[in-house]
Scaffold this motif. Structure first.
Motif, PDB file in Angstrom:
ATOM      1  N   LYS A  55      63.289  66.104  32.362  1.00 43.67           N
ATOM      2  CA  LYS A  55      61.967  65.637  32.770  1.00 43.67           C
ATOM      3  C   LYS A  55      61.105  65.369  31.517  1.00 43.67           C
ATOM      4  N   ASP A  56      60.301  64.407  31.486  1.00 47.40           N
ATOM      5  CA  ASP A  56      59.493  64.073  30.674  1.00 47.40           C
ATOM      6  C   ASP A  56      57.966  64.894  30.608  1.00 47.40           C
ATOM      7  N   PRO A  57      57.635  65.689  29.665  1.00 48.67           N
ATOM      8  CA  PRO A  57      56.625  66.548  30.106  1.00 48.67           C
ATOM      9  C   PRO A  57      55.282  65.906  29.918  1.00 48.67           C
ATOM     10  N   ASN A  58      55.196  64.492  29.545  1.00 51.18           N
ATOM     11  CA  ASN A  58      53.993  63.772  29.486  1.00 51.18           C
ATOM     12  C   ASN A  58      53.666  63.020  30.396  1.00 51.18           C
ATOM     13  N   ASP A  59      54.929  62.855  31.474  1.00 52.64           N
ATOM     14  CA  ASP A  59      54.741  62.228  32.688  1.00 52.64           C
ATOM     15  C   ASP A  59      53.923  62.720  33.692  1.00 52.64           C
ATOM     16  N   LYS A  60      52.935  61.760  34.365  1.00 60.23           N
ATOM     17  CA  LYS A  60      51.996  62.436  35.318  1.00 60.23           C
ATOM     18  C   LYS A  60      52.660  62.891  36.596  1.00 60.23           C
ATOM     19  N   LYS A  61      53.918  62.399  36.982  1.00 61.14           N
ATOM     20  CA  LYS A  61      54.507  62.415  37.951  1.00 61.14           C
ATOM     21  C   LYS A  61      54.909  63.842  37.985  1.00 61.14           C
ATOM     22  N   TRP A  62      55.081  64.571  36.768  1.00 60.17           N
ATOM     23  CA  TRP A  62      55.362  65.882  36.853  1.00 60.17           C
ATOM     24  C   TRP A  62      54.263  67.001  36.665  1.00 60.17           C
ATOM     25  N   ALA A  63      53.082  66.443  36.760  1.00 57.29           N
ATOM     26  CA  ALA A  63      51.717  67.275  36.616  1.00 57.29           C
ATOM     27  C   ALA A  63      51.822  68.561  37.135  1.00 57.29           C
ATOM     28  N   ASP A  64      52.261  68.306  38.676  1.00 58.75           N
ATOM     29  CA  ASP A  64      51.875  69.701  39.322  1.00 58.75           C
ATOM     30  C   ASP A  64      53.417  70.247  39.688  1.00 58.75           C
ATOM     31  N   ASP A  65      54.325  69.840  38.959  1.00 63.05           N
ATOM     32  CA  ASP A  65      55.821  70.482  39.030  1.00 63.05           C
ATOM     33  C   ASP A  65      55.715  71.843  38.465  1.00 63.05           C
ATOM     34  N   PRO A  66      56.134  72.811  39.062  1.00 65.07           N
ATOM     35  CA  PRO A  66      56.053  74.190  38.776  1.00 65.07           C
ATOM     36  C   PRO A  66      56.808  74.429  37.405  1.00 65.07           C
ATOM     37  N   GLY A  67      58.063  73.735  37.289  1.00 62.95           N
ATOM     38  CA  GLY A  67      58.896  73.921  35.894  1.00 62.95           C
ATOM     39  C   GLY A  67      58.149  73.332  34.801  1.00 62.95           C
ATOM     40  N   MET A  68      57.443  72.078  35.119  1.00 65.54           N
ATOM     41  CA  MET A  68      56.742  71.671  33.821  1.00 65.54           C
ATOM     42  C   MET A  68      55.478  72.293  33.520  1.00 65.54           C
ATOM     43  N   LYS A  69      54.821  72.833  34.517  1.00 69.64           N
ATOM     44  CA  LYS A  69      53.562  73.843  34.563  1.00 69.64           C
ATOM     45  C   LYS A  69      54.120  74.875  33.424  1.00 69.64           C
ATOM     46  N   TRP A  70      55.134  75.578  33.914  1.00 66.02           N
ATOM     47  CA  TRP A  70      55.828  76.637  32.799  1.00 66.02           C
ATOM     48  C   TRP A  70      55.897  76.203  31.553  1.00 66.02           C
ATOM     49  N   TYR A  71      56.666  75.081  31.346  1.00 72.32           N
ATOM     50  CA  TYR A  71      57.010  74.600  30.005  1.00 72.32           C
ATOM     51  C   TYR A  71      55.848  74.203  29.248  1.00 72.32           C
ATOM     52  N   ARG A  72      54.680  73.755  29.796  1.00 73.54           N
ATOM     53  CA  ARG A  72      53.583  73.244  29.222  1.00 73.54           C
ATOM     54  C   ARG A  72      52.657  74.587  28.521  1.00 73.54           C
ATOM     55  N   ALA A  73      52.780  75.690  29.193  1.00 72.69           N
ATOM     56  CA  ALA A  73      52.286  76.998  29.004  1.00 72.69           C
ATOM     57  C   ALA A  73      53.240  77.435  27.874  1.00 72.69           C
ATOM     58  N   HIS A  74      54.341  77.367  27.967  1.00 71.95           N
ATOM     59  CA  HIS A  74      55.493  78.172  27.081  1.00 71.95           C
ATOM     60  C   HIS A  74      55.007  77.408  25.709  1.00 71.95           C
ATOM     61  N   PHE A  75      55.034  76.011  25.705  1.00 67.19           N
ATOM     62  CA  PHE A  75      54.845  75.092  24.468  1.00 67.19           C
ATOM     63  C   PHE A  75      53.608  75.498  23.938  1.00 67.19           C
ATOM     64  N   GLU A  76      52.485  75.566  24.634  1.00 65.10           N
ATOM     65  CA  GLU A  76      51.269  76.061  23.953  1.00 65.10           C
ATOM     66  C   GLU A  76      51.274  77.324  23.108  1.00 65.10           C
ATOM     67  N   LYS A  77      51.838  78.168  23.664  1.00 66.81           N
ATOM     68  CA  LYS A  77      52.011  79.488  23.284  1.00 66.81           C
ATOM     69  C   LYS A  77      52.971  79.669  21.720  1.00 66.81           C
ATOM     70  N   TYR A  78      53.943  78.828  22.054  1.00 68.37           N
ATOM     71  CA  TYR A  78      55.211  79.015  21.118  1.00 68.37           C
ATOM     72  C   TYR A  78      55.436  77.937  20.090  1.00 68.37           C
ATOM     73  N   LEU A  79      54.803  76.757  20.360  1.00 73.92           N
ATOM     74  CA  LEU A  79      54.783  75.519  19.715  1.00 73.92           C
ATOM     75  C   LEU A  79      53.554  74.897  19.425  1.00 73.92           C
ATOM     76  N   PRO A  80      52.554  75.532  19.029  1.00 75.09           N
ATOM     77  CA  PRO A  80      51.178  75.164  18.970  1.00 75.09           C
ATOM     78  C   PRO A  80      51.101  74.204  17.889  1.00 75.09           C
ATOM     79  N   GLY A  81      50.571  73.017  18.276  1.00 74.69           N
ATOM     80  CA  GLY A  81      50.507  71.908  17.209  1.00 74.69           C
ATOM     81  C   GLY A  81      51.529  70.908  17.208  1.00 74.69           C
ATOM     82  N   ALA A  82      52.698  71.270  17.930  1.00 79.58           N
ATOM     83  CA  ALA A  82      53.959  70.201  17.773  1.00 79.58           C
ATOM     84  C   ALA A  82      53.619  69.246  18.922  1.00 79.58           C
TER      85      ALA A  82
END
Length: 400
Positions: free
Chosen positions: A284-311
């Motif tokens: 999936k594309d993390p910036n695609d709005k169609k996945w905005a409420d997708d549980p898997g992509m919500k997890w990924y965005r939270a993981h990304f913010e914590k472990y890849l800050p600024g990327a």
């Protein structure tokens, strides 16, 4: 005397029992699993190294959760600059100096091609290498190796059949990287088109050392082709899409999965210039709005913010590297306390129905004694100018 001998024997047996399973494996201790990989952190394919950064970040998250079965992962990575001699040097260092238990996810067809025989001869597990070259998944030749990308031949066949269905009369231009990566795509088109290949297809190969491939694009346009496959790495895919637009060539354009990152390919090419580009994907594309409420992509965005800050979260290479980390986690969980190299390979070939949160719906990872590939399914999608639009169903390794 007999009692003394008996006591010594009991002590020896107790000592053996206290040795953790896998202790005979280099890189394994009671508290650590040492793993190695090489990535092109520099050089012509450096955008792909964000896969390595995604893997590193996910391993950190595993260790923050206490590791796996009581052991932390010590992931050692080196830069091979996407050059075979450097890949050989760094891979030898990982095995012979660092004494890693196994290699996981080294990236790059040229480097893997230069090291795969050595690694297999050393009987070191060589797991989910980031290349889709079909011969790397040949269990008979490379029993220690599994691949982490969909087969380039599978991907190529999907594209060839798609073109045949949507533009059956089209002449096809193929721009490909001059190594096993590119040649697998050409071979796939030959398998699908058979006797029509020579009449319908024109090809042009490039070297990764070339600063630009613009002249190849101009030459391919002059062939009159109405379909255009770009089989290479993001830098060159972006150049090709941009140049085709600049010279007024608007064929049905397809890029391979490893060049499907919005941030690494589409944006550098120009989002408007890439409109209509088709690619087969597993993620999936993390910036695609169609996945905005997708549980898997919500997890990924939270993981990304914590472990890849600024990327850049729009770079699919980070996401793919995260998935690689989740596959590593699954393999080690399945190994339990048996971290012998034999069992590590066995478990890598025994993944059943693994669905990761960032994968396209309908796609699952299944490996087995007869399958060394993590992914055997793909989903076609088209760039609209601002996002990817999926179409058709999930296609398997041998699409009809």
């Amino acid at each position: 005397m007999l009692l003394k001998t008996f006591a010594v024997s009991i002590a020896v047996l107790a000592a053996f029992a206290a040795v953790p399973a896998g202790a005979e494996t280099p890189g394994i201790t009671e508290s650590e699993i040492k793993i190695g990989a090489t990535f092109p952190f520099s050089g012509p394919a450096s955008p792909l190294s964000n896969t390595g950064k995604g893997l590193i970040a996910y391993v950190k998250s595993i260790n923050d959760r206490g590791g796996i079965n009581g052991r932390k992962i010590n992931l050692i990575t080196y830069d091979d600059a996407y050059t075979p001699p450097k890949s050989v040097e760094q891979t030898r260092k990982l095995i012979e100096s660092d004494e890693v238990a196994f290699l996981f996810g080294p990236l790059g067809t040229p480097g893997i091609g230069a090291t795969i025989k050595y690694v297999n001869a050393k009987k070191v597990p060589h797991l989910f290498v980031v290349s889709g070259v079909s011969k790397f998944a040949n269990f008979a030749d490379y029993p220690m190796t599994t691949t982490g990308l969909p087969s380039y031949k599978t991907e190529g066949k999907i594209y060839a059949k798609y073109i045949a269905q949507t533009a059956p009369e089209a002449k096809i231009a193929i721009l490909y990287q001059n190594d096993d990566l590119g040649r697998d795509f050409v071979a796939a088109f030959k398998e699908v088109l058979k006797g029509d290949f020579d009449e319908k297809v024109v090809t042009s190969s490039y070297e990764v050392t070339e600063p630009t491939i613009e002249s190849h694009v101009v030459s391919l346009k002059s062939s009159g082709a109405q379909a255009f496959l770009i089989a290479g790495t993001p830098k060159f895919a972006a150049q090709a899409i941009k140049k085709a637009s600049e010279i007024g060539w608007s064929p049905l354009t397809i890029v391979n999965f490893i060049s499907s990152s919005v941030s690494a390919t589409i944006v550098p090419a120009g989002a408007d210039k890439a409109t209509g580009v088709v690619v087969a994907t597993i993620t999936k594309d993390p910036n695609d709005k169609k996945w905005a409420d997708d549980p898997g992509m919500k997890w990924y965005r939270a993981h990304f913010e914590k472990y890849l800050p600024g990327a850049d979260i729009g770079d699919n290479n980070y996401l793919f590297g995260t998935q690689q980390g989740q596959i590593l986690e699954q393999v080690l969980k399945q190994c339990g306390d048996d971290l012998s190299r034999e069992n590590i390979v066995k478990q890598a070939r025994n993944i059943k129905g693994l669905v990761l949160p960032t994968m396209m719906p309908g796609i699952a990872i299944n490996t087995g004694p007869d399958n060394s590939m993590a992914y055997t399914q793909l989903q076609l999608q088209r760039w609209t100018g601002s996002s990817w639009e999926q179409f058709g169903g999930v296609l398997g390794a041998d699409p009809n």
